[in-house]
Design an enzyme around this catalytic site. Structure first.
Site, short mmCIF file in Angstrom:
data_model
loop_
_atom_site.label_atom_id
_atom_site.label_comp_id
_atom_site.label_asym_id
_atom_site.label_seq_id
_atom_site.Cartn_x
_atom_site.Cartn_y
_atom_site.Cartn_z
N TRP A 130 0.88 -1.18 0.00
CA TRP A 130 0.00 0.00 0.00
C TRP A 130 0.91 1.22 0.00
CZ3 TRP A 130 -4.99 1.47 -0.32
CH2 TRP A 130 -5.50 2.53 0.44
N SER A 167 1.43 4.45 0.74
CA SER A 167 0.58 5.22 1.65
C SER A 167 0.88 6.73 1.60
CB SER A 167 0.83 4.70 3.08
OG SER A 167 0.42 5.63 4.04
N ASP A 220 -0.12 15.02 6.04
CA ASP A 220 -0.83 14.28 4.99
C ASP A 220 -2.07 15.10 4.65
OD1 ASP A 220 -1.96 12.37 3.34
OD2 ASP A 220 -2.59 11.07 4.99
N ARG A 228 -12.94 4.88 -2.20
CA ARG A 228 -12.89 4.87 -0.73
C ARG A 228 -13.98 5.77 -0.16
NH1 ARG A 228 -7.34 6.32 2.35
NH2 ARG A 228 -8.16 7.62 4.01
C1 SPV Z 1 -2.88 6.14 3.86
O1 SPV Z 1 -2.23 5.22 4.36
O2 SPV Z 1 -2.36 7.04 3.20
C2 SPV Z 1 -4.32 6.18 4.02
C3 SPV Z 1 -4.95 5.40 5.08
O3 SPV Z 1 -4.96 6.91 3.30
S1 SPV Z 1 -5.31 6.45 6.39
O4 SPV Z 1 -4.07 7.01 6.92
O5 SPV Z 1 -5.96 5.57 7.33
O6 SPV Z 1 -6.20 7.48 5.97
MG MG Z 2 -3.89 8.53 2.70
#
Ligand code: SPV
Ligand code: MG
Length: 302
Positions: free
Chosen positions: A40, A42, A54, A154
């Site tokens: 993944w 991320s 983020d 999502r």
């Molecule tokens: C990521 O890992 O970038 C995700 C998952 O989007 S979360 O951090 O749970 O939003």
């Molecule tokens: Mg994310």
């Protein structure tokens, strides 16, 4: 076999698919080494690795570069987190073309407005209008060349506090728009909320979950509920932060690395992860116009 075909096979076979989050090629390689089904890529981990929020601060190009490095480092499929698609439908079309060309097996888009903020940050969770996000899914589907390149939708309704009905309504709308799978996200501390969703879902598309906060649920239990993919999205970066702090402070405090040598991997493992055995082999085969050495004379690293 292409990464997209490998991912499709995983989806067609019985059993839950297990993905682990990564922010670079090293994480992706170790994921494959220990036996994860896929990586993944991320956005949380990649932004954290830059010590940036983020929150759509990094650009698509930066996320793409990391995803591409992961693809190069491993043969297991890489599934890229693409936030809300980096803008509108035009950004989504560009995004799909770029990630598909990079050898990524699937992209995951979330139904939040751009710029988005990580789902675990309360107060910032603004959903995009349902129709607008459904259009992004249609644009993404039309932009892909390989029908096996998966478009994952999502649903962030539970994250935004909108409740089960809104989550179900959106999940159904995204399946109707053609999404290959639905990621239903929850930030609840226990699994009840997500189980409520499982019990109400008609499984018209495979379900994906990210049990970051409701971590007591096991992969076996999720599989029994019918979940197809479980993602451990951030455990790599959380491990690294602790490990770096411990090692760095131990060296500084002791004035020597002697105390942690037995705790950290030997240099030989770093050389092996970097592909030194292949480099050595190529040196023998190609360097300085020498004749290739017989195979039994080629040294291997262990
Ligand atoms: C990521 O890992 O970038 C995700 C998952 O989007 S979360 O951090 O749970 O939003
Ligand atoms: Mg994310």
């Amino acid at each position: 076999m292409s990464a997209t075909a490998r991912l499709r096979i995983l989806f067609e076979h019985p059993g839950i698919i297990r993905l682990i989050g990564a922010h670079n090629a090293l994480g992706a390689k170790i994921a494959a080494e220990v036996g994860f089904d896929g990586v993944w890529s991320s956005s949380l981990e990649i932004s954290a690795s830059y010590t940036l929020p983020d929150a759509s601060i990094l650009t698509m190009t930066e996320y793409l570069a990391q995803a591409k490095a992961m693809v190069r480092a491993t043969s297991i499929p890489v599934i890229a987190v693409c936030d809300s698609g980096y803008g509108n439908v035009h950004n989504v079309i560009h995004m799909v073309r770029e990630f598909e060309a990079a050898g990524v097996a699937a992209v995951c888009m979330e139904d939040k407005i751009f710029p988005k903020v990580n789902s675990f940050v309360p107060g910032f969770q603004k959903l995009a209008p349902l129709e607008e996000f459904a259009s992004k899914i249609r644009a993404a589907l039309d932009a892909r060349h390989d029908p096996n390149f998966m478009i994952i939708a999502r649903v962030e309704a539970l994250i935004a506090g909108q409740g089960l009905d809104e989550a179900l309504k959106r999940a159904h709308a995204y399946v109707a728009a053609g999404a290959d799978a639905i990621l239903i996200h929850s930030a609840a501390k226990t699994p009840e909320q997500i189980i409520e969703f499982f019990n109400a879902w008609d499984f018209s598309a495979p379900l994906i979950v990210v049990p970051t906060t409701y971590y007591t649920i096991t992969a076996q239990e999720l599989e029994a509920f019918g979940v197809k993919v479980v993602i451990y999205a951030n455990h790599g970066i959380r491990t690294i932060v602790r490990a770096l702090r411990e090692t760095f402070s131990t060296i500084l405090d002791a004035g020597t690395s002697a105390h942690i040598e037995s705790e950290i991997v030997p240099m030989q493992q770093i050389l092996a992860l970097q592909g030194m055995p292949e480099l050595k082999q190529n040196e023998r085969l190609y360097a300085n116009g020498r004749q290739p050495a017989p195979a039994n004379q080629i040294e291997t690293f262990s």
